[in-house]
Each structure stands twice: as C-alpha cells, then as structure tokens.
Write an enzyme that holds these catalytic residues in place. Structure first.
Site, PDB file in Angstrom:
ATOM      1  N   SER A 125       0.813  -1.210   0.000  1.00  0.00           N
ATOM      2  CA  SER A 125       0.000   0.000   0.000  1.00  0.00           C
ATOM      3  C   SER A 125       0.849   1.265   0.000  1.00  0.00           C
ATOM      4  CB  SER A 125      -0.951  -0.040   1.194  1.00  0.00           C
ATOM      5  OG  SER A 125      -1.903   0.995   1.142  1.00  0.00           O
ATOM      6  N   ASP A 145      -2.551   6.315  -3.420  1.00  0.00           N
ATOM      7  CA  ASP A 145      -1.376   5.688  -2.829  1.00  0.00           C
ATOM      8  C   ASP A 145      -0.909   4.562  -3.739  1.00  0.00           C
ATOM      9  OD1 ASP A 145      -3.472   3.952  -2.325  1.00  0.00           O
ATOM     10  OD2 ASP A 145      -2.726   3.338  -0.363  1.00  0.00           O
ATOM     11  N   ASP A 186      -1.221   1.387  -3.982  1.00  0.00           N
ATOM     12  CA  ASP A 186      -2.096   0.338  -4.499  1.00  0.00           C
ATOM     13  C   ASP A 186      -3.481   0.852  -4.878  1.00  0.00           C
ATOM     14  OD1 ASP A 186      -3.043   0.693  -1.875  1.00  0.00           O
ATOM     15  OD2 ASP A 186      -3.644  -1.406  -1.715  1.00  0.00           O
ATOM     16  N   ASP A 201      -6.045   2.345  -3.212  1.00  0.00           N
ATOM     17  CA  ASP A 201      -7.276   2.307  -2.419  1.00  0.00           C
ATOM     18  C   ASP A 201      -7.431   3.545  -1.536  1.00  0.00           C
ATOM     19  OD1 ASP A 201      -5.359   1.747  -0.506  1.00  0.00           O
ATOM     20  OD2 ASP A 201      -6.245  -0.165   0.131  1.00  0.00           O
TER      21      ASP A 201
END
Length: 443
Positions: free
Chosen positions: A101, A240, A242, A244
């Site tokens: 992440s 960010d 990833d 989400d």
C-alpha cells in the site's frame, strides 16, 4: 486464536525478512489455496503494485497455489480495488494482491479477497494461519494448477470505474492533475479521467520498482498541491501505491483529506435522497466532521482504525458510506471495497451536481487541530502498557478536559505507536502530542 502472520491488512513486512520471503509466500499461497478452494472454478486472481519485489512474490504465490491444485490467473500491476472487482466478475475462488500500500518499496505484503470481492473475514484468515502449520504437500501432477494471464484487465477496470459516473455528466472543462504515486494506478487513473472529458496532467506515473510512494501520492500530497498551483488546475487527485486511498487538492492548493471528502459525499447523497443511515468513520476521524454532520442530522459511528473495521460497521448497520481521514473511502453503493478512483469520481459527481468547486464544498467542515506523531518501537515490547506512558496520557487528558481527545494505538502494518492529540489550539495539541511521544520514546 493468536495470530502470527495476519495483521489488519493481510500479511506485511520488509522484503527478505519473515514473513515476506519467497519460501514463506509460496507456502502462504498453498495454505490459502487449501482453505479457499470451495467455489469450483479453481481460479485465483493475482494482482500486484509496482514494487520490484512483486515479481519474486508473484512467482512464489503462483507455485504455492499450483501445488494446491488451483489455477493462478495473473493480472500484472493492478490497483487493489481492481483485483477485488475482477475477482467478483470472474467468479474466482479468491483474489490476491501483492502490495504494501502506502509503505516504501522495500516493504511488501499479501492480502486476500473473497469470491464476492470483499476482504477475507477473520475466520478464514485464521484457517489459513492454521494451515501454515501443516506440511506443504503437492497434488498429483494431473491436478496441478496451470497459470494464465488476463491481458485486458486494465481496460475492464477502466470501464468499470467510468460506469460509476453518471452518463448525463462529464468532466469537460476541468483541468485535473493526477498523481499515481508511481504505483498501481499509473496506467489506469489518467485514462479514466481523460476519457470522461477532463484535461489531465500526470505525475507519479513513471514506476521503476523503487520509487513507489517516494515524495508523491496520497501520503505526500504537498507535491501535488504545488503542481496544482503551478498548472493553475481546477483540482488534483492523489492515490497511494495500491490505489485504495484518495486525497484531493482544491484550486487553492489546500489538501482535502478523507474526512472532508466523506462530508462532501454524505451531503450529496442526502440531497439526492440516496443516503442510507449515516457515515462510519474511525477513532481518528476529526471532531470537525462530526460537528458538520450533526448540522445535517447525519449520524456518525466511529470504528477502530482500519478499513476492515469500517466495513464491519457498515455491514452491521446496513449503511453504505464510510472511511478514514487517511483517504480510504468506501462507497458500498458503487463497489465492495475502498477504491480511490471510484471515490474521486463520486466527489466530482457531487461538485458537478452542486455546480460548486471542491473549494466551496469543503467549507462547511472546520477541522479541529489534530497532531499525529509516529514513534517506532522494538517489536516484542509494549509501550502502551508502560506506567510512564499511561501517566503522560492521563496528564494530557486532564488538561484537555472535554475540549479534545487523546488516542494511542499500535499500527496494524508497521512497528509504530501512533500518538494522536486533538483540541482547539494547534500549539497546545502539538505540545501535548510531543509530551506523550517523548514518554513512548523513553520506553
């Protein structure tokens, strides 16, 4: 059961150190395959962000799943919410995301989605943990899983994102700076906004395996704020690594965080008669959001920090909107998990319907000063149970009385104690936060 590997967002750590090693990840893939192979398709989708270690961990997962008799389906670099969506549409047994992440490139992690495109419930993660204690076995050669690849995965997800934006609206005339954090949205997000009519300026869209989240993206939005001002853009959107999380920038360079975005979304849904119940925030949600929602008679529930706990409260109450001030926004009327691109489109839908700018829509939320300090600690120690830390917290709480809050918690993804103090004066809450952080550092 006591967990050894799974945290609040899957299994995460520094690459090359347990549990993020090739041998362990291969066994994790095998254990997950044994637990999750119940739907009959035997397909498990694997997506990743742009970290260099993703190649190694993808191969390890592929080997473990194949040994369990499942069919790995490789998506390549894809946002976490894209993997959730594609897992659901392909009726796969599960989806796996290789990502840490918002963490630096030298960290990585593994998280799983159910066949319904939702985070795995605790009981299934517990079953996978238990299976990891068993000896790794291999099915007969004829039953080994065969890997395949979905080449059009990005296009499928782009069309899904666009479908969450009303067909009678468009982004014509908007100049948007899109910051993809050199992460998994780099080949997705610019196309979404561009195809809906916006003039798009990109940054953070040149991943090299080592630069993910480095001075860009939702965890470093100051760079985007500078670019918005320099380009004289209408707004900016930052994701960010990833994809989400979402942070937005208005035309003045102001950073619009998850709390303010939740207010804009809740207000729009209420005006459209589509708000179900209220809003789920977290213990970190700013009191300013609660005050603003109260004026609209919209209830707010605080969950534990972590999007999985926000989701639990949403499902328990039958509500549809929730999120964190860090930018995890969950719109259950559109998708099954936190999705930065989809959330951004819902905010733009709200600005378009209201005929107002992002700057104008955020004015009703007056956030209280909130200071967050991260203090790294040695794993195995427990600063939260130290008497001197407890005394420091009691002292600050007595000083604040009812005009503020103190929150200490362990990060679910890193060996950090997060010290948060909120109150009416920024200088005072900064002083108090440092007082508590110093006590933690002494442990």
């Amino acid at each position: 059961m006591s967990r050894k590997y799974f945290g609040t967002d899957g299994v995460r750590g520094k690459v090359g150190t347990m549990p993020i090693t090739p041998d362990f990840v291969m066994k994790l893939g095998w254990a997950a395959g044994k637990v999750l192979a119940k739907q009959g398709s035997k397909k498990v989708l694997i997506g990743k962000d742009t970290r260099i270690s993703g190649y190694m961990l993808e191969a390890a997962l592929e080997a473990g799943l194949s040994a369990a008799g499942l069919k790995p389906v490789l998506l390549g670099p894809m946002p976490t919410p894209a993997v959730a969506y594609l897992t659901r549409t392909f009726r796969a047994e599960a989806g796996v995301v290789i990502s840490a992440s918002h963490n630096p490139y030298y960290d990585n992690g593994i998280k799983f989605f159910s066949t319904a495109g939702t985070k795995l419930p605790d009981d299934l993660e517990d079953q996978i943990e238990a299976m990891l204690d068993e000896d790794l076995t291999c099915v007969e050669s004829a039953q080994l899983g065969k890997a395949s690849r979905i080449d059009d995965a990005p296009g499928r997800y782009i069309e899904f994102c666009k479908s969450t934006f009303p067909t009678d609206l468009n982004l014509d005339g908007l100049k948007i700076v899109v910051d993809c954090a050199h992460g998994a949205t780099y080949h997705i997000a610019p196309s979404v906004f561009r195809e809906l009519g916006a003039e798009v300026i990109t940054m953070g869209c040149a991943p090299d395996g080592l630069n993910i989240n480095e001075h860009v993206g939702s965890t470093a939005p100051e760079a985007l704020a500078e670019r918005v001002l320099a380009e004289k853009a209408d707004l900016g959107v930052a994701f960010d690594g990833d994809g989400d999380r979402l942070v937005m920038i208005d035309h003045t360079g102001y950073i619009v965080d998850g709390d303010e975005l939740l207010y804009i979304l809740a207000r729009d849904l209420q005006q459209q008669g589509l708000l179900v119940g209220g809003v789920v925030g977290t213990l970190m949600t700013n009191m300013g959001l609660q005050i603003a929602l109260d004026k609209l008679n919209i209830p707010l529930i605080r969950a534990k920090v972590g999007d999985r706990y926000v989701m639990e409260q949403l499902l328990e109450n039958g509500w549809r909107l929730g999120g964190e001030n860090s930018g995890h926004i969950i719109c259950l009327d559109q998708t099954t998990t936190g999705d930065g691109i989809v959330a951004a489109l819902q905010v733009l839908k709200a600005t378009s319907r209201a005929g107002l700018s992002l700057y104008e829509l955020r004015q009703d939320v007056q956030k209280l000063p909130q200071v967050l300090i991260n203090v790294r600690f040695t794993e195995g120690s427990d600063p939260l149970n130290n008497d001197s830390v407890k005394q420091a917290v009691i002292h600050v709480e007595n000083q604040l009385a009812k005009s503020g809050r103190v929150l200490l918690r362990k990060s679910g993804t890193e060996p950090l104690i997060r010290v948060m103090v909120e109150g009416e004066s920024e200088s005072i809450v900064t002083e108090y936060a440092n007082h508590i952080a110093d006590a933690v550092k002494q442990v």
